[in-house]
Design a protein around this motif. Sequence first.
Motif, PDB file in Angstrom:
ATOM      1  N   GLN A 143       0.769  -1.217  -0.004  1.00  0.00           N
ATOM      2  CA  GLN A 143      -0.059   0.040  -0.116  1.00  0.00           C
ATOM      3  C   GLN A 143       0.932   1.409  -0.034  1.00  0.00           C
ATOM      4  O   GLN A 143       2.049   1.338   0.551  1.00  0.00           O
ATOM      5  CB  GLN A 143      -1.008  -0.119   1.181  1.00  0.00           C
ATOM      6  CG  GLN A 143      -1.852  -1.234   1.309  1.00  0.00           C
ATOM      7  CD  GLN A 143      -3.010  -0.804   0.236  1.00  0.00           C
ATOM      8  OE1 GLN A 143      -3.325   0.071  -0.142  1.00  0.00           O
ATOM      9  NE2 GLN A 143      -3.531  -2.246  -0.320  1.00  0.00           N
ATOM     10  N   ARG A 182       1.096  12.143  -4.967  1.00  0.00           N
ATOM     11  CA  ARG A 182       0.991  11.216  -6.074  1.00  0.00           C
ATOM     12  C   ARG A 182       1.960  10.429  -6.511  1.00  0.00           C
ATOM     13  O   ARG A 182       1.698   9.279  -7.059  1.00  0.00           O
ATOM     14  CB  ARG A 182       0.502  12.405  -7.193  1.00  0.00           C
ATOM     15  CG  ARG A 182       0.073  11.863  -8.463  1.00  0.00           C
ATOM     16  CD  ARG A 182      -0.363  13.060  -9.456  1.00  0.00           C
ATOM     17  NE  ARG A 182      -0.970  14.001  -9.003  1.00  0.00           N
ATOM     18  CZ  ARG A 182      -1.249  15.253  -9.432  1.00  0.00           C
ATOM     19  NH1 ARG A 182      -0.741  15.378 -10.774  1.00  0.00           N
ATOM     20  NH2 ARG A 182      -2.012  16.006  -8.953  1.00  0.00           N
ATOM     21  N   GLY A 214       2.257   7.124  -4.710  1.00  0.00           N
ATOM     22  CA  GLY A 214       1.214   6.165  -5.069  1.00  0.00           C
ATOM     23  C   GLY A 214      -0.245   6.625  -4.319  1.00  0.00           C
ATOM     24  O   GLY A 214      -1.316   5.932  -4.481  1.00  0.00           O
ATOM     25  N   GLN A 215      -0.458   7.873  -3.854  1.00  0.00           N
ATOM     26  CA  GLN A 215      -1.618   8.471  -3.122  1.00  0.00           C
ATOM     27  C   GLN A 215      -2.251   9.055  -4.243  1.00  0.00           C
ATOM     28  O   GLN A 215      -1.898   9.842  -5.033  1.00  0.00           O
ATOM     29  CB  GLN A 215      -1.086   9.133  -1.967  1.00  0.00           C
ATOM     30  CG  GLN A 215      -0.697   8.760  -0.803  1.00  0.00           C
ATOM     31  CD  GLN A 215      -1.135   9.181   0.519  1.00  0.00           C
ATOM     32  OE1 GLN A 215      -2.099  10.040   0.696  1.00  0.00           O
ATOM     33  NE2 GLN A 215      -0.189   8.750   1.495  1.00  0.00           N
ATOM     34  N   GLY A 216      -3.852   8.572  -4.528  1.00  0.00           N
ATOM     35  CA  GLY A 216      -4.485   9.373  -5.368  1.00  0.00           C
ATOM     36  C   GLY A 216      -4.935  10.578  -5.235  1.00  0.00           C
ATOM     37  O   GLY A 216      -5.238  11.419  -6.179  1.00  0.00           O
ATOM     38  N   GLU A 217      -5.094  10.903  -3.945  1.00  0.00           N
ATOM     39  CA  GLU A 217      -5.618  12.420  -3.656  1.00  0.00           C
ATOM     40  C   GLU A 217      -4.784  12.882  -2.735  1.00  0.00           C
ATOM     41  O   GLU A 217      -4.010  12.380  -1.796  1.00  0.00           O
ATOM     42  CB  GLU A 217      -7.088  12.161  -3.010  1.00  0.00           C
ATOM     43  CG  GLU A 217      -8.098  11.608  -3.865  1.00  0.00           C
ATOM     44  CD  GLU A 217      -8.448  12.462  -4.759  1.00  0.00           C
ATOM     45  OE1 GLU A 217      -8.226  13.690  -4.862  1.00  0.00           O
ATOM     46  OE2 GLU A 217      -8.923  12.009  -6.034  1.00  0.00           O
ATOM     47  N   ARG A 275      -4.948   8.335   5.215  1.00  0.00           N
ATOM     48  CA  ARG A 275      -3.672   8.371   4.287  1.00  0.00           C
ATOM     49  C   ARG A 275      -2.624   9.374   4.882  1.00  0.00           C
ATOM     50  O   ARG A 275      -1.619   9.515   4.161  1.00  0.00           O
ATOM     51  CB  ARG A 275      -4.205   8.879   2.847  1.00  0.00           C
ATOM     52  CG  ARG A 275      -5.126   7.906   2.040  1.00  0.00           C
ATOM     53  CD  ARG A 275      -5.684   8.580   1.048  1.00  0.00           C
ATOM     54  NE  ARG A 275      -6.473   9.615   1.017  1.00  0.00           N
ATOM     55  CZ  ARG A 275      -6.090  11.081   0.880  1.00  0.00           C
ATOM     56  NH1 ARG A 275      -4.895  11.114   0.277  1.00  0.00           N
ATOM     57  NH2 ARG A 275      -6.927  11.961   0.983  1.00  0.00           N
TER      58      ARG A 275
END
Length: 361
Positions: free
Chosen positions: A29, A84, A87-90, A104
């Motif tokens: 993750q 980003r 790997g974080q989308g927001e 997150r």
Amino acid sequence: MAKNPYSLFFLGLLTYFTLASFPVIVSGQPPLLFTFGDSSYDVGNTKFFSSEFDPATAWPYGDSVDDPTGRWSDGHIVPDFVGRLIGQGEPIPPVLDPKADLSRGASFAMAGAVVLGSQSKTVTMNFGEQISKFVELHKKWTDKERAEAIYMLNIGADDYLNFAKDHPNANLVEQIAHVANVLSRISRELMKLYKSGGARKLAVQSLGPLGCLPIVRQELKTGESCMEMVNFMVKTHNERLSRVLHAMTVPYRGLRYSFFDFNGEILRRINEPSLHGYTDTTTSCCGTGSRNAFGCGYSNVHSKLCSYQKSFLFFDGRHNTEKTDKEIANLFYSGDKHVVSPVNIRDLVGKSVSYLPAQEI
């Protein structure tokens, strides 16, 4: 038929750069992201902390993303892009937003934050109070999550700008003493973040050439020159901060860090604007005055707004344009040892650490 060796070389090169753009994730993750600092990392905490008007919540801030978000930029800022890339989308939310989803990570950064000084003298959370807020909330995340998380820091600019304003005739000894005081407090707070918060991976941004900011050039009427006293203190701060981080890894063997040469990257852009796609690196895109450096976002100030933000290094008198912050984030994430050391953020994410339980205060 034999393969063309040049084709194989370029294919390998393409593969390398393609893989370099993807996050290296240890646990399967994306790691959590926590940020601390001043307005350059603030994603909106200021508007939740104080009832005073926050210019960053008004147009033309956010112009490139069609919405003022409390960021001191025309769009996204360095932590948004780094998030980003890992790997974080927001983007991570401001910790003071009562509706924030902190699963997150979170931003603790706030405009005007200093290393020295207390909250009673400011309308912001200083660096120590940001760290204390994190420690207060640290049980929201597991030991493992906090150990693998990335902790981005950018703090100290206001300490040196305020000192120069209050002590314009300070001698060399007084300047160096101020740097030592700032670094001593930073070191103490980082130890607290490690020992009580469970932080193991620090991503620290050096201070930029503050004496070259448009607002400094404008207010102090330096012309084409920068304010050398501020730049000297910043240079000394950055050199010693690098040594502080290295020294911390001796007693704290679980600590890993990335130290990014933001100062050098901004100076390179100021000195060679066309090489980096800029037409102006000494004047702000938004504001008023000789350097267009004052009043952006204020309804009672007749600010000018440039027609093309991407041609400017600075959006307002002291903050970068989104274009600049995106370039900085990419270098922080995957740059070589000339700009970020001993490892970049991509490699920092991939570094294994021990996630010993955080100590209770």
